[in-house]
Design an enzyme around this catalytic site. Structure first.
Site, PDB file in Angstrom:
ATOM      1  N   HIS A  72     -50.934  27.094 -10.211  1.00 21.87           N
ATOM      2  CA  HIS A  72     -50.489  27.309  -8.838  1.00 21.87           C
ATOM      3  C   HIS A  72     -49.717  26.090  -8.357  1.00 21.87           C
ATOM      4  O   HIS A  72     -50.225  24.974  -8.420  1.00 21.87           O
ATOM      5  CB  HIS A  72     -51.686  27.546  -7.905  1.00 21.87           C
ATOM      6  CG  HIS A  72     -52.222  28.944  -7.965  1.00 21.87           C
ATOM      7  ND1 HIS A  72     -52.945  29.501  -6.940  1.00 21.87           N
ATOM      8  CD2 HIS A  72     -52.135  29.895  -8.923  1.00 21.87           C
ATOM      9  CE1 HIS A  72     -53.278  30.741  -7.250  1.00 21.87           C
ATOM     10  NE2 HIS A  72     -52.806  31.008  -8.463  1.00 21.87           N
ATOM     11  N   TYR A 200     -55.826  29.636   3.049  1.00 22.85           N
ATOM     12  CA  TYR A 200     -56.952  29.145   3.860  1.00 22.85           C
ATOM     13  C   TYR A 200     -56.634  29.477   5.315  1.00 22.85           C
ATOM     14  O   TYR A 200     -55.571  29.126   5.815  1.00 22.85           O
ATOM     15  CB  TYR A 200     -57.097  27.629   3.719  1.00 22.85           C
ATOM     16  CG  TYR A 200     -57.579  27.154   2.362  1.00 22.85           C
ATOM     17  CD1 TYR A 200     -56.717  27.098   1.267  1.00 22.85           C
ATOM     18  CD2 TYR A 200     -58.900  26.750   2.169  1.00 22.85           C
ATOM     19  CE1 TYR A 200     -57.159  26.658   0.024  1.00 22.85           C
ATOM     20  CE2 TYR A 200     -59.348  26.294   0.931  1.00 22.85           C
ATOM     21  CZ  TYR A 200     -58.471  26.260  -0.139  1.00 22.85           C
ATOM     22  OH  TYR A 200     -58.912  25.832  -1.369  1.00 22.85           O
ATOM     23  N   PRO A 292     -67.209  23.757  -0.042  1.00 24.53           N
ATOM     24  CA  PRO A 292     -66.209  24.290  -0.993  1.00 24.53           C
ATOM     25  C   PRO A 292     -64.778  24.322  -0.447  1.00 24.53           C
ATOM     26  O   PRO A 292     -63.851  24.624  -1.175  1.00 24.53           O
ATOM     27  CB  PRO A 292     -66.721  25.693  -1.280  1.00 24.53           C
ATOM     28  CG  PRO A 292     -67.564  26.049  -0.113  1.00 24.53           C
ATOM     29  CD  PRO A 292     -68.166  24.777   0.380  1.00 24.53           C
ATOM     30  N   LYS A 296     -63.527  20.942  -4.538  1.00 28.79           N
ATOM     31  CA  LYS A 296     -63.743  19.696  -5.264  1.00 28.79           C
ATOM     32  C   LYS A 296     -64.993  19.679  -6.141  1.00 28.79           C
ATOM     33  O   LYS A 296     -65.158  18.774  -6.961  1.00 28.79           O
ATOM     34  CB  LYS A 296     -63.835  18.525  -4.268  1.00 28.79           C
ATOM     35  CG  LYS A 296     -62.517  18.199  -3.586  1.00 28.79           C
ATOM     36  CD  LYS A 296     -61.472  17.796  -4.599  1.00 28.79           C
ATOM     37  CE  LYS A 296     -60.068  17.802  -4.018  1.00 28.79           C
ATOM     38  NZ  LYS A 296     -59.053  17.885  -5.060  1.00 28.79           N
ATOM     39  N   TYR A 383     -55.565  17.515  -2.487  1.00 26.04           N
ATOM     40  CA  TYR A 383     -55.909  18.841  -3.018  1.00 26.04           C
ATOM     41  C   TYR A 383     -55.686  18.902  -4.537  1.00 26.04           C
ATOM     42  O   TYR A 383     -56.517  19.428  -5.273  1.00 26.04           O
ATOM     43  CB  TYR A 383     -55.065  19.927  -2.321  1.00 26.04           C
ATOM     44  CG  TYR A 383     -55.568  21.326  -2.553  1.00 26.04           C
ATOM     45  CD1 TYR A 383     -55.046  22.122  -3.587  1.00 26.04           C
ATOM     46  CD2 TYR A 383     -56.579  21.876  -1.765  1.00 26.04           C
ATOM     47  CE1 TYR A 383     -55.524  23.404  -3.816  1.00 26.04           C
ATOM     48  CE2 TYR A 383     -57.059  23.165  -1.988  1.00 26.04           C
ATOM     49  CZ  TYR A 383     -56.512  23.926  -3.012  1.00 26.04           C
ATOM     50  OH  TYR A 383     -56.991  25.200  -3.243  1.00 26.04           O
TER      51      TYR A 383
HETATM   52  C1  PHB Z   1     -62.869  30.244  -5.166  1.00 26.87           C
HETATM   53  O1  PHB Z   1     -61.938  30.801  -5.785  1.00 26.87           O
HETATM   54  O2  PHB Z   1     -64.073  30.612  -5.270  1.00 26.87           O
HETATM   55  C2  PHB Z   1     -62.530  29.079  -4.265  1.00 26.87           C
HETATM   56  C3  PHB Z   1     -61.236  28.584  -4.271  1.00 26.87           C
HETATM   57  C4  PHB Z   1     -60.920  27.511  -3.437  1.00 26.87           C
HETATM   58  C5  PHB Z   1     -61.903  26.957  -2.619  1.00 26.87           C
HETATM   59  C6  PHB Z   1     -63.212  27.459  -2.623  1.00 26.87           C
HETATM   60  C7  PHB Z   1     -63.528  28.528  -3.456  1.00 26.87           C
HETATM   61  O3  PHB Z   1     -61.584  25.915  -1.791  1.00 26.87           O
END
Ligand code: PHB
Ligand code: APR
Length: 389
Positions: A72, A200, A292, A296, A383
């Site tokens: 990505h 997000y 989450p 990280k 990130y």
């Molecule tokens: C996930 O794909 O479970 C996932 C991806 C990014 C995050 C948290 C969880 O920041």
């Protein structure tokens, strides 16, 4: 039974450490309280930093990740009904790899089995002793029989609820914790992702995240109350709530379907200091937890393991300096990731008692963030993962 390094826990931390140590000629035994299937049944995030990708390659387990993982180049922030792309590759020269933690664990398990490395699943009553001296011992039972593993070092890779950190005298360890007043309700479904990159969302009704495992399997989250139970959320209720938090055009493109997994995870920031106690070392979730939001958790586990593997391998090559610096090196990186994860969580979630001022601060920060290349670069470099020292 004897070995050089006893590894407690067969999650990503323990298995990756075992793989790297074995390739460096350091003998190790992994003791896991659950079955392999149970470990593989855990659904966890799968956004890998380049550092983690490189480490999995170094461990010789990167083939399927490169074949099936999804590189990505960007990520999106969505607020006030607008989506804004952060150009990770353009701003940092780096990308992330989307490849589920379950698959990372599966690849590590397969490599360990192929090398016929000693691994005890369903080890019960694991206890650790003598790590403040030169002859640590791990005791456990298996199929009712008592066993003792004599070793030279113990790697506590046994997660947040493990036995290793709990075995450290209270006066020898400092714990730093923040618990967030909400959870994440997550759904896994075999439907194509709504977008090719992650989104997000900061919404009045709460945070949401559109993630994925492949081009045909999606992972979605909505912020929920800690009083909620996953079984109280029907699939329809979940999909409707997710759609309410997405811009109309995005919601219109959302493909829904039956959930194959649905669960609620609490959010916590946690760090134990130090991470070394004589011949016992903590790595991964045993030493720290991140919310989450910054993706990280697995990446921090991987860099702890990198520092510990380097230190142990150097020790057995006759140079103990790296091992002496393990805790300080790991914690320096851990705290930066804790800060980023805390800041992303604070920026993107609806805080029940936050008040109008906190909401205004979020909106001002988001508006500034997407208008400033410097601010977007700062987010992007955290990130994709800060360089290891
Ligand atoms: C996930 O794909 O479970 C996932 C991806 C990014 C995050 C948290 C969880 O920041
Ligand atoms: N004895 C043996 N094994 C134990 C014990 C014990 N007393 N206690 C816990 N374990 C095992 C657990 O069953 C689990 O399989 O240790 C393992 C720890 O694995 P994780 O909790 O996955 O922690 P870690 O390997 O550090 O991986 C961190 O997992 O939780 C996610 O977000 C986190 O992505 C991050 C990654």
């Amino acid at each position: 039974m004897k070995t050089q390094v006893a590894i407690i826990g067969a999650g990503p931390s323990g298995l990756l450490l075992g793989q790297l140590l074995s390739r460096a000629g350091v003998a190790n035994v992994v003791l896991e309280q659950r079955s392999a299937d149970y470990v593989l049944g855990r659904i966890r995030a799968g956004v890998l930093e380049q550092v983690t990708v490189d480490l999995l390659d170094e461990a010789g387990v990167g083939a399927r990740m490169h074949a099936e993982g999804l590189p990505h180049d960007g990520v999106e922030l969505c607020f006030d009904g607008q989506r804004h792309r952060i150009d990770l590759l353009g701003l940092t020269g780096k990308r992330v790899m989307v490849y589920g933690q379950t698959e990372v664990t599966r690849d590590l398990m397969a490599a360990r089995a192929e090398a016929a490395l000693p691994t005890v699943y369903e080890a019960e009553n694991v206890s650790v002793h003598g790590f403040d001296g030169d002859r640590p011992v791990v005791r456990y039972t298996k199929d009712g029989a008592a066993h003792e593993l004599q070793c030279e070092f113990i790697a506590g890779c046994d997660g947040f609820h493990g036995v290793c950190r709990a075995s450290v005298p209270a006066e020898a360890i400092a714990l730093h914790e923040k618990v967030y007043p909400f959870g994440w309700l997550g759904v896994l479904a075999d439907v194509p992702p709504v977008n090719h990159e992650l989104i997000y969302v900061n919404h009045e009704r709460g945070f949401a995240l559109c993630s994925q495992r492949s081009r045909t399997r999606s992972r979605y989250y909505v912020q929920c109350s800690l009083d909620d139970n996953a079984e109280d959320w029907s699939d329809a209720a979940f999909w409707n709530e997710l759609k309410r938090r997405l811009p109309e055009a995005t919601a219109a493109g959302l493909v829904t379907g039956p959930s194959i997994e649905k669960s609620i995870a609490p959010l916590r920031s946690f760090v134990a200091e130090p991470l070394r106690f004589g011949r016992l070392f903590l790595a991964g979730d045993a030493g720290h937890i991140v919310p989450p939001t910054g993706a990280k958790g697995l990446n921090l586990a991987a860099t702890d393991v990198a520092y510990l593997w380097q230190g142990l391998a150097d020790h057995y090559r006759g140079n103990g300096t790296a091992l002496a610096h393990y805790s300080a090196r790991a914690l320096a990186r851990i705290w930066k990731a804790e800060r980023f994860s805390w800041s992303m969580t604070t920026l993107m979630h609806r805080f029940p008692d936050g008040g109008s001022f906190a909401r205004k601060m979020q909106q001002a920060e988001l508006a500034y963030l997407v208008s400033s290349p410097a601010a977007m670069t700062a987010l992007a470099e955290n990130y994709v993962g800060l360089p290891m020292d």
